[in-house]
Scaffold this active site. Structure first.
Site, mmCIF file in Angstrom:
data_model
loop_
_atom_site.group_PDB
_atom_site.id
_atom_site.type_symbol
_atom_site.label_atom_id
_atom_site.label_comp_id
_atom_site.label_asym_id
_atom_site.label_seq_id
_atom_site.Cartn_x
_atom_site.Cartn_y
_atom_site.Cartn_z
ATOM 1 N N HIS A 69 0.833 -1.192 0.000
ATOM 2 C CA HIS A 69 0.000 0.000 0.000
ATOM 3 C C HIS A 69 0.877 1.255 0.000
ATOM 4 O O HIS A 69 1.742 1.403 0.863
ATOM 5 C CB HIS A 69 -0.891 0.036 1.246
ATOM 6 C CG HIS A 69 -1.707 -1.201 1.451
ATOM 7 N ND1 HIS A 69 -2.229 -1.547 2.680
ATOM 8 C CD2 HIS A 69 -2.094 -2.181 0.593
ATOM 9 C CE1 HIS A 69 -2.898 -2.686 2.576
ATOM 10 N NE2 HIS A 69 -2.830 -3.091 1.313
ATOM 11 N N TYR A 132 3.238 2.027 13.742
ATOM 12 C CA TYR A 132 3.608 3.044 12.753
ATOM 13 C C TYR A 132 3.019 4.402 13.109
ATOM 14 O O TYR A 132 1.864 4.528 13.519
ATOM 15 C CB TYR A 132 3.226 2.622 11.337
ATOM 16 C CG TYR A 132 1.811 2.173 11.109
ATOM 17 C CD1 TYR A 132 0.881 3.017 10.494
ATOM 18 C CD2 TYR A 132 1.396 0.887 11.466
ATOM 19 C CE1 TYR A 132 -0.416 2.593 10.249
ATOM 20 C CE2 TYR A 132 0.114 0.468 11.223
ATOM 21 C CZ TYR A 132 -0.806 1.311 10.617
ATOM 22 O OH TYR A 132 -2.091 0.903 10.384
#
Length: 474
Positions: A69, A132
């Protein structure tokens, strides 16, 4: 490769994709790490990417594979527990499109993934808490901007440790396109605010071949109007060039003009600063020699601000606002000449009509053609030197307004002796006015700006005499 205090930042074949080796002190009880430490990491070479959201993907078993992605923000990835195989493919438009890189991520490793680079990982040791940081907030609208690549893309040839046929994948990830069918992620766009002014029109000419530039006039974006700014979507822009300003320096000395000058030059700029900070954009702002009192013979970028009049005060205030941004360029300039009515055109018209003007001869500076200012801004955005203030004018010997008027007369075939030089006070006294009387703004006597800093970036300003001759020929 750079590092400090045990922290090491390494580059990769994908521009902007950085791998960090993190110190992991510990003992029999376990370990500790500073997963994100802005001061140390920026000092070690990591961009100050400004994270605003922290996410965790918990993966229960080995073989869980997610991606590929590419998202509309920067990501900083690591693991808190477990171990993963990370893989990245550059999906941005440009010469490195399709470049792949992979690296194992343990608690002692982190990776900065820039916008437009496809991100994927495979769990090797479970459970794995994949963390993240991102520098924009997730939304449905943002997710619609994702770009996807199939995990099994042959051209990327990612050597998945656990073959994909044995891995745990979602149906969506299995259905993503191969690289040949992926539309590259385009760079963020550039916005020029104030397109109807002299500088805006110069940008329209200078960047006429670029499809990634939007030029908007006051009818579409009026920075003095909070509602106008609020209604304009600034999120697509990675660069905002502010060519809008209230430049009626004498009118700014009046009560109404003072309010208008502050509304555009300060409040309006503050709105652009807020937008640039929110959207992680570089803001380019055009300032003025009027931020100085003119006492110094030559002004450099380090001189303390000392504006004399309202216009200069508003420009000085805007300079300081823009300088609060991590990514900015403030270009101080003087005596701008572009398309439309200006001093040069006025002198040429007077010469042709047989009128012998009295022109001020005790103010010194250099002309700056709008086309030259556009070229300098383009240069800074291309070269990307350190953010900050850069003085930009044409080069050559400083001149008075009377000197320039005489050159215009001569270049248009008229006798330059027809121009009579007069002191500023005499020039306004003939009109029954004076500087500081509420109708005339005080002018700096020296508007000469040092060009050393902009020249050190590799930019060579045009000579003002040669540029003036070319301008009059056009």
């Amino acid at each position: 490769m750079t590092g400090t205090g045990g922290l090491v930042v390494s580059t990769t074949p994908i521009p902007g994709l950085l791998v960090l080796d993190l110190p992991l002190p510990g003992d029999a009880r376990g370990w500790f790490k500073e997963n994100w430490q802005r001061g140390k990491m920026v000092a070690a070479g990591l961009p100050d990417f400004g994270p605003v959201q922290n996410n965790i993907s918990f993966n229960q078993e080995a073989g869980v594979t997610r991606g590929i992605h590419a998202e509309p923000w920067d990501k900083y990835v690591s693991v808190a527990t477990g171990r993963v195989f990370g893989a990245w493919v550059d999906l941005r438009e440009g010469p490195t499109f399709g470049t792949a890189y992979w690296h194992e991520i343990t608690p002692g490793v982190a990776v900065l993934v820039p916008r437009g680079v496809g991100n994927a990982f495979q769990t090797l040791e479970a459970p794995a808490a994949y963390t993240y940081l991102v520098n924009d907030h997730w939304s449905q609208a943002a997710q619609a901007q994702y770009t996807f690549l199939n995990l099994a893309d042959e051209s990327s040839a990612i050597p998945w440790p656990i073959p994909l046929e044995r891995a745990v994948l979602s149906d969506k990830d299995r259905s993503h396109p191969r690289l040949a069918d992926v539309a590259p992620v385009l760079p963020r766009r550039t916005l020029v605010v104030g397109a109807s002014g002299q500088l805006g029109r110069a940008f329209a000419a200078h960047w006429q071949g670029r499809a990634d530039v939007d030029l908007v006039g006051r009818d579409r974006l009026d920075i003095a109007d909070p509602a106008s700014v609020g209604a304009f979507d600034l999120s697509p822009y990675g660069v905002i060039v502010n060519a809008a300003a209230h430049t009626a320096v004498d009118a700014a000395e009046t009560p109404e003009g003072r309010r208008e000058a502050w509304a555009t030059n300060v409040d309006g700029v503050a709105r652009l600063v807020e937008a640039a900070r929110r959207h992680r954009a570089t803001l380019v702002h055009v300032s003025s020699d009027y931020v100085f009192d003119g006492a110094a013979e030559v002004h450099d970028e380090e001189e303390p601000l000392s504006p004399l009049g309202v216009y200069g005060q508003t420009k000085a205030a805007a300079d300081r606002l823009v300088q609060t941004l991590p990514e900015h360029f403030v270009l101080r300039t003087s005596w701008v000449v572009g398309e439309g009515r200006n001093f040069v055109r006025t002198m040429a018209d007077l010469a042709a009509r047989g009128i012998d003007p009295a022109v001020v001869d005790d103010q010194l500076g250099r002309l700056t053609f709008a086309s030259e200012l556009a070229r300098a801004i383009d240069h800074l955005l291309t070269v990307r030197p350190a953010p900050g203030v850069y003085d930009v004018t044409c080069a050559g010997e400083p001149s008075s307004w009377a000197d320039i008027a005489r050159r215009v007369f001569a270049l248009t075939g008229h006798d330059p002796a027809r121009v009579r030089g007069v002191p500023t006070a005499e020039y306004y006294a003939a009109q029954g006015r004076a500087e500081g009387d509420g109708t005339i703004a005080p002018r700096p006597r020296s508007s000469v700006l040092s060009l050393a800093r902009i020249e050190a970036t590799g930019f060579t300003p045009a000579d003002q005499d040669a540029a003036l001759e070319e301008y009059l020929r056009g």
